[in-house]
Design an enzyme around this catalytic site. Sequence first.
Site, PDB file in Angstrom:
ATOM      1  N   GLY A  54       1.117  -1.259  -0.156  1.00 40.09           N
ATOM      2  CA  GLY A  54       0.001   0.067  -0.072  1.00 40.09           C
ATOM      3  C   GLY A  54       0.786   1.200  -0.059  1.00 40.09           C
ATOM      4  CD  GLN A  59       3.601   5.895   2.641  1.00 40.74           C
ATOM      5  OE1 GLN A  59       2.464   5.162   2.087  1.00 40.74           O
ATOM      6  NE2 GLN A  59       4.722   5.105   3.109  1.00 40.74           N
ATOM      7  CB  CYS A 105       5.578   2.628   7.742  1.00 38.54           C
ATOM      8  SG  CYS A 105       5.060   4.113   6.607  1.00 38.54           S
ATOM      9  CG  LEU A 106       6.661   0.976   1.578  1.00 35.09           C
ATOM     10  CD1 LEU A 106       5.881   1.166   0.153  1.00 35.09           C
ATOM     11  CD2 LEU A 106       7.679  -0.087   1.467  1.00 35.09           C
ATOM     12  CG  HIS A 147      -0.141   1.523   7.563  1.00 33.93           C
ATOM     13  ND1 HIS A 147       0.803   1.112   8.242  1.00 33.93           N
ATOM     14  CD2 HIS A 147       0.174   2.351   6.533  1.00 33.93           C
ATOM     15  CE1 HIS A 147       1.977   1.548   8.316  1.00 33.93           C
ATOM     16  NE2 HIS A 147       1.787   2.474   6.996  1.00 33.93           N
ATOM     17  CD  GLU A 148      -0.835   2.461   2.853  1.00 34.85           C
ATOM     18  OE1 GLU A 148      -0.621   3.657   2.723  1.00 34.85           O
ATOM     19  OE2 GLU A 148      -0.315   1.624   3.163  1.00 34.85           O
ATOM     20  CG  HIS A 151       0.504   6.634   5.614  1.00 37.49           C
ATOM     21  ND1 HIS A 151       1.494   7.349   6.367  1.00 37.49           N
ATOM     22  CD2 HIS A 151       0.816   5.526   5.334  1.00 37.49           C
ATOM     23  CE1 HIS A 151       2.624   6.604   6.458  1.00 37.49           C
ATOM     24  NE2 HIS A 151       1.976   5.220   5.887  1.00 37.49           N
TER      25      HIS A 151
HETATM   26 NI    NI Z   1       3.174   3.447   5.749  1.00 37.33          NI
END
Ligand code: NI
Length: 197
Positions: A54, A59, A105-106, A147-148, A151
């Site tokens: 995701g 991001q 998390c990226l 999670h997304e 964000h």
């Molecule tokens: Ni993340």
Amino acid sequence: MTTRVTTGGQVLPITRWGTPVMHGRTRPVTEFDETLQSLVDDMFATMYAAEGVGLAATQVGVDLAVFVFDCPDDDQVRHSGVVCNPVVELPEGKERHLETIDEGCLSLPGAYIELARPDFAVCRGQDALGEPVEVQGTGLLARCLQHETDHLNGTVFGDRLSGRARKKLYALHQDLADCYPDDWPVSPRSAELDDED
Ligand code: NI
């Protein structure tokens, strides 16, 4: 889902925790136009390059309420799509079951730590064409939707950890930080780390 999932976008550098865009509320998507589609294409390309499930617009440095996903559910069925202006609904009372598994998390690459979240989530919003969309998620997909959407409300999963757990997460990231160039995933992770995976 009727969402158009295209490839051919451009891989962009992934914004890291601590960058202001990651910690504020995003603007709602109101124009479902070519500019949005181009952003979505770039987000898919970036998510796949980073091997994520995701990715939120913040991001890639854009304060717009849209995320993309390509994530397996509890039955290992992959679901992919786009959600603009997402709202998550979680089970209450007897229906609410928490699952505690490692989350990452990226935007804090390389670090994972346990976090409890409801094991089912419904996410509603619009697709890239502005059509209503509803995604029901179990397993990792339930976590991804939460999670997304977090964000896009300016919340990173570190905000949901105890101080002690957050400290441990940052330490885990720090151990691996040198392996992720500043423009990752435009530039790949360092090869030495891949050997240790
Ligand atoms: Ni993340």
